[in-house]
Each structure stands twice: as C-alpha cells, then as structure tokens.
Design a protein around this motif. Structure first.
Motif, PDB file in Angstrom:
ATOM      1  N   ALA B 353      -5.530   1.350  -8.213  1.00  0.00           N
ATOM      2  CA  ALA B 353      -5.938   2.462  -7.688  1.00  0.00           C
ATOM      3  C   ALA B 353      -7.278   2.207  -6.671  1.00  0.00           C
ATOM      4  O   ALA B 353      -7.317   2.627  -5.719  1.00  0.00           O
ATOM      5  N   LYS B 354      -8.039   1.626  -7.297  1.00  0.00           N
ATOM      6  CA  LYS B 354      -9.166   1.261  -6.635  1.00  0.00           C
ATOM      7  C   LYS B 354      -9.084   0.699  -5.177  1.00  0.00           C
ATOM      8  O   LYS B 354      -9.666   0.816  -4.189  1.00  0.00           O
ATOM      9  N   VAL B 355      -8.359  -0.689  -5.598  1.00  0.00           N
ATOM     10  CA  VAL B 355      -8.113  -1.458  -4.142  1.00  0.00           C
ATOM     11  C   VAL B 355      -7.167  -0.652  -3.245  1.00  0.00           C
ATOM     12  O   VAL B 355      -7.489  -0.816  -2.014  1.00  0.00           O
ATOM     13  N   ARG B 356      -6.461   0.406  -3.745  1.00  0.00           N
ATOM     14  CA  ARG B 356      -5.489   0.988  -2.703  1.00  0.00           C
ATOM     15  C   ARG B 356      -6.171   1.926  -1.847  1.00  0.00           C
ATOM     16  O   ARG B 356      -5.494   2.256  -0.900  1.00  0.00           O
ATOM     17  N   THR B 357      -7.285   2.208  -2.215  1.00  0.00           N
ATOM     18  CA  THR B 357      -8.398   3.097  -1.239  1.00  0.00           C
ATOM     19  C   THR B 357      -8.675   2.070  -0.140  1.00  0.00           C
ATOM     20  O   THR B 357      -8.899   2.790   1.138  1.00  0.00           O
TER      21      THR B 357
END
Lengths: 481, 461
Positions: B353-357
C-alpha cells in the motif's frame, strides 16, 4: 512709498503657502498603478486607514494570490510606509522654498544719560528683497526636487512589489519542493521497510539493512531542512507584507504556474526601460533641477544682499524722521563663483549619473532578458523532454519489475530519479518567474502584452497500473495444446 | 566405374573404420570419373576419392529436426551442391519473443546439413552480412584449406561475395558448422548448424526416429530485439534448435520405436547436462563417431560440452509425456533476471500500500519463489516471454528455456502433436483421501519424522 508697502503685503500673502499632507502621494499611487495595476496607500492613521486595515484582513483571509501579496505590501510594508514620509519632508522643503524671508522689524530707544536730553526712538522695517527676484526659480527648483522625490518613492514601491512577486514564487516553489522531498522520503522509507522485512526473513545481511536505513534517515533530515526553508521563505514574505500576529496565518495553495506557452516579444525593452523607469526619470529630474539651481546662482551672481526698508527715527530734539533704507552687498569679493562652480560640478555629476544609470539599465535589461529566455528554454526542455523521459524510465522500470528483471530497490530508485528531475524542473520554473519579476522591475513596469493566465505546472504523474504493452495471461500457446 | 563397384570398394574400407578412408586407402581409389568437367578437374583433387551421392530413403533415413530446417541440395556431376546464404534473420524464440539474429538461408540456426559417408559435397557460401564471415565444418575430417578459420585457412568471405568449399565426407556421426570469423559475435547471434553424416551402410540396430537438436544460449533482455553478443555469463534464453519452451516442438514417437537423439552444443559458455525422464539410454556416439558397444554405458543424463555432440539411443517402451531438459535449473527459465532482491519468506504487510502511493500497480512478488511468474497477467515489457513455461494437462508447467517433451504413444495419427498423455486410471499422483491416510496410519498433523542417517547424526525433536 505707498507702493512699496503694497508690494510687501502682496509678497507676504503669496508666501503664506500651506502643507497638504496627501500631496505627492496621489502621484505616486498613479505612477505605481499605471505600471503594475495596484495602488499604493499612505497609512496616516485616518478613518480611511481603518478601512484599509479591514481590506487587508479580507485579502489575507482568502487564498493569497501573487497580486494580492503585492497589494498588501504596497499598503502595509513598513519600509515603504517610511519611504512615503519622504514625500512629506520633500513637500515641506518645497513650501519652504516658496516662502519669502520674513521682514525684519527693529527698533531702538536711546535714553539720555544726562538730564538735558530726551529719549530717542528709532524703528525700522526692513525686507530682504533678493528673494523677490529669485523666488520663482527657487520654487521651480524645489518643485522639481519634489517631483524627483515622488518618482523615487514610486520607484521604491515598484521595487518592493517586484521583491514580493519573487518571494511569492519562492514560497510557491518551496511548498512543491517540500511535497517532492516527502516523496523521496517515502521511497527511501519503503526501501528501508523492504530491507527490514528481508532481514527479518533472513535474506540479507545486517550491512545491507543498515545501508537502507541510513539512506532513509538521511532523506528524513533532508525533508526537515526543506520544511525549514519553507518557514524561512514564508517569513521573508511576512516581512515584505509587514505582517505579524494572527495575520501571518495566510494560506497559499496556488501552484507555481507553468511558463506561458509563448513569450511576449522582448524586442524593445531597453528603450521601454529608458522611457518608463522611474529612477531614470528621477535622475533626469535631478539633472534638470541642478541646472535650474545653477541658473539661479548665475542670474543672481552680482546681486548681493539687497535690503529695502523704512525707518522712522526721532532725534532728541529734532522732528520725527521717516524714510526708506537700502542696503546692498557689493559683490566685489564673493561673486558666488565658488557656489556656481560647485553647482556646475554637481550638474555634470548628475548628467554622468544619469548616463551611468541608463547604460546600466540597458545592460541589466539585456542580461535579465537573456536569463528569462534561457530559463524558459530550460523549463521547456524539462517539460517536453526530460520529464517525459523520466516518466518513461519509471514506466519501463515497472514493466521490467513485472518481468522480474529487477527488484523494488531499482524501481524506487527510478522513482527517486523522477522526483529529482521534477525538483529541478520546479526550481527552473521558479527561477523563470523570479527572472520575469526582475525583468519587469528593470523595465519599470509590466512587460509588453503579458501573457494571460498560465496553467499551473502539472503535478508529478504516476504511471497508471494499466500502462504497459502487453500482458501475459496464462499461456495457451506453444508446442503443447 | 559402376556404382556397385564403388560401393564394394567403400564397403571394404568401411569395415576397417572411417579412418581408412583417408590417406593411402583413399588415394588408392581409381582415377576421376570421365564425366568430370574441366573446371572441376582444375579445382578438385586429381584423384577421385568419393562415392556416388547417398540418397535419402535408400541410403539413409533422414533425421527429424524439431522446429528446424534442412539445407537443400542438388547433384551436379556426382557432387552434392549446396548454397548457403549468411544473412540477418528475424527469429522467433517462443511466441512473444522475436529477435534479429544472424543465420543461414532465413533460418536460425542454419538448416541442418544431411549427407552420407563418401559423398562429395560442394558448398557455395554467399555472405549477405555486414561483416566478413567463414564457415567452419566442426568435427569434420577435411583438407586444411577447407577448415574455415578466417585468416588461418582462408580469407574471410567479405560482405557480398560468395566462396566455395568442397570436400569429401570421410566419416559418420553428428558434426556441426559455425562461423569462424569473429566467432564470439557471429555465433552469439545464431550462426551455427548441425551437420549429420550417415554411414554408407547401416551400423547397429535400426533406428525408427532420429532426432537432431542443437543446444544454444542467448542474452536478450525483455523488451530488446537483438541478442547481446557481449554477454559472458548471464544468459537468459536457453534453446533446443533455437526455441525456448513453450516454443519447443515435442518429440513424438510410437511405443516400441528405437529412438536416437543427437545433441550438439554450440552455446557460448555453458555445457548442458541433458536429462531425459522415463528412460535409461546409452550414449552411442560423440562428434568423432560411434562408441564401441562395449564402451556404452547406461545414463539418464548426458553432459554435452560446448563444442561437442552426443548421441544417445533407447527403445521407447514406456508411453507417456516425458520431460527432456537441461538439468541446470537456471537453464529452464526464460529471461530470468538475476538482480532481484531475495524475497523468499518476506511478508509485505503494508509495504505494498505504501509503495502504491508512489507507484500504482506495484505488487510485491517472489515471496514464494518464481513458480507463479508465468501467468500473473501483469503488464510486461514488449517482446518478452514469461520466465516459466505454459499450461499443461494438470496445471502450469513451471519450466521454460531448454525444456521439451518426449511424447510416446501406443498409436499415432499422422505426424502431428498427439496432445497430452491420458494416463491410465490410478497412475497419476493425486490428493490422498482421509481413508487412505487412516489406513496407512499417516497423521498429517504429527511432527514429521526422520531417522538418523548415520550413527553420529542428531535429529531435531
């Protein structure tokens, strides 16, 4: 005799000029408005000024625009308000110049020291009349001085406006740079998180983990530095706007605009600068007034002190006498040659200064124009070539990641390089707008046909998850059915 | 001189082995045929040392070249005449991956050359490449001037020119050919081929199916369109006849057939241990000829060194779909990246989720290995193939590269692919039933057991 009195009375009446507080400011306001479309206002603590304060609060309550910031500075910049007071000083000088020297009333009384005499009185009213000849010229000099001062004050106001515009761009850019720095931190943080997970699973060494964590911590500190820089930029703007207390809570969300699609023609900026720059105009006025002062001195070089008066006198035992007096300086030694020489020198000096100012102004305009055009080229290159390439790098890296040719670290590095390019782009756009404000200031007003509303710089794009060429759904091809 | 008498002479020399064809025995051949043209007489050796051209079906059973081609020939004055054109070729390694390679006659690898012991062969080689080239006849016994090493044995063939090679086949077995000018580049781009030499008279048991496969390795980055000749270690496309699985054609045989598989290896840097499932075989030949029967030993894997050929034979008596592949595990991956962080056992948690930002569409991959990498349905670079294979009868085959399937069937309808093997009931591994487990006393929840392998071993638990 009677005529002389009448003349004296008329002179006295004409000399009684009064000081008008607002005088000069209207001219400054007009000069400034003509050039940048915003008015100056001299805060004098009147009821209208309270109205101005409310207007200020209204401007600050909404999202701050660049023009609003300029308007606020013109109304509220403390240094500018102090400069406005120069007009009062100058005006006082001008009024002073229009006043005749006061006539001198002198009287004397003599008492006899022996008993055989009577006291003797003598009165005289003497007016120095050299003023009478020089007054119109003197007034002209003073008026020119006042005009020159008005121009100078207006120039100061324009300079402040330019600095406000530049600082506004800096704040705008810095806000975006902070955002980008935050993305760099997110990337570094993600890499550190992956390293922590890998280390937890036993897949990497403590050395590799420490490297990733150190990089993330450095990114965190860089963000802190950037945030501090934003605070400093905001405070710079606060100083220019003369704000303190709750008024410093303004918000600025407008993104830095992209340079306009087409640049206004910048061909005749040099002559435009010579024509409309107020400091050049002021210098020109200065030369003129020095010339007039010189003329004044020359025309009066043989006129010394020249006093006309009446006096009445009663001798001890004679009748009361009444008669005019005249006293004249004989210009034998001092023919004002020193003063004239000094004024001549000052006049020449003024001319040289004007030349210097003009030559420098032309050169500065050329340099600023070159800077503007170069920065424009840089931003265009970023916009058209570098940023799309960086975007492509991220997109292709993601495809290579999907094909498992490389890992998250390389992917994040590609993202970081993209963000770095965006930072450089934002900085170039900021520099462009600052150069533009600088050029406007050097030209002494808005650039010819300033382009319309420029769109904001586009936000940093993220490759969409659907991007890419082909996908490999399960393979039903090949030699096997 | 009649063909019959030629054969008799040849037969006599063959009895003593191919070597006898050289030297004295060969020179003892009668003088050239009267039909020889003046040009041939001027350039060919004075004494005729060859036999009449061996013909397919009559003198030999042609080999099968899966996915491959054969070089056509015609007979001119008793000589087999071939024309080879070295040129750039657009080649497909597997569906989804094409690259611009160098080959011969529109083929990568070059078409297999098939001749018979005693043939006189003449090769015209036209160079349509931008660089000079030569052809070296790898493993063949021939005059030094025909050996094809550029600069050493001949002038390299300049672009646009045509050279002639001519010699007599004096041996049997599996040879190869390849460029010998700037080998590193030209071979990496595909300029290799097989050179099959059948014996004039059958040797050993009759073979029903004779397959010929060339092993090769390439470096083509996903999204690139040309093999990288500079690669030294990190090859990512491993091929049988220039095809990577699932691009490889299966080897189809009938149950009971005697099968011969010839393997040549002209990879840049790797030997390949080729493993055949389901059978024991015997290696019967190397590139220098037949191994005496007494020296053939049973194998399941044959190591084919770079620059060698190996031939093995077996009787296909076990029906089924049998894998044949290089046993180097990285050689059964397609376009494997080797710069990946090791993610086995990593649980991504909120990382995705973090990298997807930052990178929408990101997904952590590889925590369970590479098995899923074939069919994830993610966007891929253009011109690339999944790292692993294709769908099989029971699921996804997590193999790519140097992998093919030997299909042995009771009956064959024509020459096509017979499809997946239908295993008789009860002969396929499947999930164990609770009844079975109970009956055999297996408690899947119990700690797994192992016994000490030596008196000194200490085991957990």
């Amino acid at each position: 005799m009677r005529a002389l009195f009448l003349a004296g009375a008329a002179l006295l009446a004409s000399g009684c000029a009064t000081i008008q507080k607002e005088r000069g400011h209207a001219e400054v306001a007009a000069l400034v408005e003509e050039r940048i479309g915003r008015k100056t206002r001299w805060n004098q603590g009147t009821p209208e000024d309270a109205e101005v304060a409310r207007h200020l609060d209204t401007l600050l309550a909404k999202d701050l625009s660049s023009d609003d910031a300029v308007e606020i500075a013109l109304l509220n910049n403390p240094a500018l308000q102090a400069t406005y007071e120069d007009l009062g000083v100058s005006q006082a000088d001008m009024v002073q110049a229009g006043l005749l020297t006061n006539p001198t009333l002198s009287g004397s009384i003599g008492f006899p020291l022996s008993n055989d005499g009577v006291s003797e009185t003598e009165f005289s009213l003497v007016q120095e009349f050299v003023d009478l000849f020089t007054l119109p010229l003197r007034k002209r000099v003073a008026k020119e001085q006042f005009i020159a001062d008005t121009l100078r004050v207006a120039h100061e106001a324009l300079a402040t406006a330019a600095e406000v515009k530049k600082t506004y761009s800096q704040v705008q850019a810095r806000q975006q740079l902070v955002e980008l720095r935050r993305m760099v931190l997110e990337a570094a943080d993600s890499a550190a998180q992956l390293a922590t997970l890998q280390f937890g699973a036993g897949n990497i060494t403590e050395l590799e983990l420490a490297n990733e964590r150190a990089a993330a911590e450095e990114a965190r500190l860089e963000l802190a530095q950037e945030e501090l820089a934003l605070v400093e930029d905001r405070e710079h703007l606060n100083r220019l706007l003369g704000l303190w207390g709750p008024r410093t809570q303004w918000t600025l969300t407008e993104k830095l605009p992209a340079p306009p699609g087409e640049e206004a023609p910048l061909e005749h900026l040099e002559s435009l600068a010579i024509r409309q720059r107020l400091d050049i105009d002021a210098a020109r006025k200065q030369v003129e007034l020095l010339w007039n002062a010189l003329e004044l001195s020359r025309s009066t070089r043989f006129i010394g002190r020249f006093e006309v008066g009446v006096h009445t006198h009663r001798d001890a035992n004679g009748p009361r006498l009444f008669g005019p007096t005249l006293s004249l300086d004989l210009p034998i030694f001092d023919q004002r040659q020193a003063l004239i020489a000094k004024l001549e020198a000052q006049h020449r000096q003024g001319e040289r200064r004007l030349t210097e100012l003009s030559v420098n102004a032309r050169s500065e305009v050329r340099a600023a124009r070159a800077r503007l055009l170069t920065l424009r080229g840089v931003t265009e290159r970023y916009h058209r070539v570098v940023l799309p390439l960086r975007e492509k790098v991220v997109e292709q890296t993601q495809l290579q990641y999907n094909a498992m040719q490389l890992g998250l670290y390389v992917l994040l590095e590609a993202k970081r390089a993209q963000v770095t390019a965006w930072r450089a782009y934002i900085e170039a756009v900021r520099d462009y707008w600052m150069a533009r404000a600088e050029l406007e200031q050097l030209v002494g007003g808005r650039l010819p046909s300033t382009p319309g509303e420029a769109p904001p710089v586009p936000a940093l794009p993220s490759p969409s998850p659907t991007q890419g060429h082909e996908s490999h759904p399960g393979h039903g091809h090949g030699a096997t059915p | 001189m009649s063909r019959r008498s030629m054969l008799a002479t040849a037969g006599a020399t063959l009895a003593g082995g191919a070597l006898l064809l050289r030297g004295g025995a060969a020179h003892a051949q009668p003088s050239p045929a009267p039909t020889a043209s003046p040009r041939a007489a001027a350039k060919a050796p004075a004494r005729r040392d060859w036999l009449a051209p061996g013909m397919p079906g009559r003198d030999y059973q042609p080999v099968i070249v899966p996915n491959g081609a054969k070089l056509p020939w015609k007979v001119v004055d008793g000589v087999k005449v071939f024309h080879m054109v070295a040129e750039e070729v657009e080649h497909e390694f597997a569906p989804g991956l094409k690259a611009t390679c160098w080959g011969y006659n529109g083929q990568v690898h070059g078409p297999a050359i098939e001749v018979v012991e005693g043939d006189r062969v003449r090769f015209y080689v036209t160079n349509r490449l931008p660089a000079p080239t030569t052809v070296h006849w790898h493993g063949l016994i021939l005059p030094s001037g025909m050996d094809g090493v550029g600069g050493l044995n001949q002038k390299s063939i300049p672009p646009g020119e045509t050279y002639r090679y001519e010699f007599t086949i004096k041996q049997t077995g599996t040879g190869m050919y390849h460029s010998h000018h700037d080998e590193m580049t030209q071979m990496a781009l595909g300029m290799v081929g097989l050179f099959i030499m059948h014996p004039r008279r059958p040797v050993g048991p009759r073979v029903d199916r004779d397959f010929a496969l060339m092993l090769h390795e390439w470096r083509i980055d996903p999204g690139a369109k040309r093999p990288d000749p500079n690669e030294m270690t990190d090859f990512n496309i491993l091929t049988f006849n220039a095809k990577a699985f699932p691009g490889t054609e299966p080897l189809v045989v009938r149950k009971g057939d005697r099968v011969r598989i010839r393997l040549g290896n002209l990879s840049a840097m790797d030997h390949h241990p080729i493993h055949l499932h389901g059978y024991h075989f015997r290696v019967t030949e190397t590139d220098a000829g037949r191994i005496p029967e007494s020296a053939q030993f049973p194998e399941t894997t044959v190591l084919v060194p770079v620059g060698s050929t190996r031939t093995f034979e077996f009787v296909a008596d076990a029906p089924g779909d049998w894998a044949m592949h290089c046993h180097m595990t990285h050689h059964v991956m397609n376009q494997m990246g080797h710069d990946l962080p090791n993610l086995i056992g990593v649980k991504p948690g909120d990382l995705d989720a973090k990298v997807r930002t930052l990178l929408p569409g990101y997904m952590t991959m590889g925590q369970e290995g590479m098995g899923d990498m074939g069919d994830m349905g993610m966007a891929m670079p253009g011109n690339s193939i999944p790292m692993t294979g294709a769908n099989g009868k029971y699921g996804y085959i997590t193999m790519g590269g140097m992998f093919t399937i030997l299909k042995v069937r009771e009956r064959l309808d024509g020459e096509g692919d017979p499809g997946w093997y239908e295993a008789p009931a009860g002969t396929v591994a499947m999930e164990a039933s609770l009844d079975e487990l109970r009956k055999d006393g297996i408690d899947v929840a119990a700690p797994p057991r192992a016994e000490p392998g030596s008196p000194m071993s200490k085991l957990r638990g």
